[in-house]
Enzyme design. Sequence first.
Site, PDB file in Angstrom:
ATOM      1  N   PRO A   2       0.760  -0.913  -0.054  1.00  0.00           N
ATOM      2  CA  PRO A   2      -0.030   0.007   0.072  1.00  0.00           C
ATOM      3  C   PRO A   2       0.787   1.104   0.016  1.00  0.00           C
ATOM      4  O   PRO A   2       1.967   1.223   0.716  1.00  0.00           O
ATOM      5  CB  PRO A   2      -0.736   0.009   1.372  1.00  0.00           C
ATOM      6  N   GLU A   3       0.470   2.046  -0.699  1.00  0.00           N
ATOM      7  CA  GLU A   3       1.094   3.536  -0.789  1.00  0.00           C
ATOM      8  C   GLU A   3       1.130   4.297   0.590  1.00  0.00           C
ATOM      9  O   GLU A   3       0.078   4.461   1.074  1.00  0.00           O
ATOM     10  CB  GLU A   3       0.596   4.279  -1.911  1.00  0.00           C
TER      11      GLU A   3
END
Length: 274
Positions: A2-3
């Site tokens: 996930p960013e």
Amino acid sequence: MPELPEVTVISEDVAALAVGREVLRAAVFRPDVTNVDPEEFTERLVGKTLRSTGRRGKIIVLDFGDVVGIVHLVISGRVLRLPEWREPDRMNTAVLEFEGEGEPLVLAFTRLWLGYFDLYEPGEEERHPLISHLGPDPFSEDFTVEYLASAFSRKAGVKALLLDQSVVAGLGNIYVDEILFSAGVHPTRKASTLTRDEIQNIHAATRDILRHAIELRGTTFDSYHDAFGETGKYQHQLKVFTRAGEPCPQCGTKIIKSRVAGRGTHSCPACQFS
Ligand SMILES: [Zn+2]
């Protein structure tokens, strides 16, 4: 993966995140943000491990062992944690990526065209003009009531002297106003007229207010730690700064805004003795 969001970090975070980690990549956007060539900036940092971080006045000191980074971020400068490596640009003027497990650790030092990220040999940084002329840090042993009394024996206004980085390191305009309000001393006072009690009050207020501000991570606009650009909660604790026309929290008299030592200044005409 996930960013990660792009977030502002402060010196303690830089230490907690990066100390003990090796630099994988390092780059600057333009030659004028550092005292070495951009290629040399990269060469001297890559492969080095961050040993410790410190602060001298408004300067961040990054100790990489045989090279020391001196970072000066002016008011709008920040340290950001980026979600991933990004080549430096106008905004993220110097970028460092550190090794580590899991999420990438990429720190960007922003808007350095107003400040800098210089590299020094260990020990040489003491000769940096902004460090060699700095007065004591407010939390150091050298910052005593005696010291302040001798600094205040000069013929100058108390506000000008507290803002002078060679007298005390790291005090900004907002904190000086808050310190003087807390100490009951008007910003226009000539320092040489201060009583011993007033000097003691200023000394104690300096540490109390800075400690509180650091706990709340400074203000957003001009903080003791403005180098780290935290979105602080301390601005909600300000008693006089930005409160012109509002009632003094101690006596109800209207807070006055004036100009002292060339800076916008807030004070209570009743509580602070001139
Ligand atoms: Zn008042």
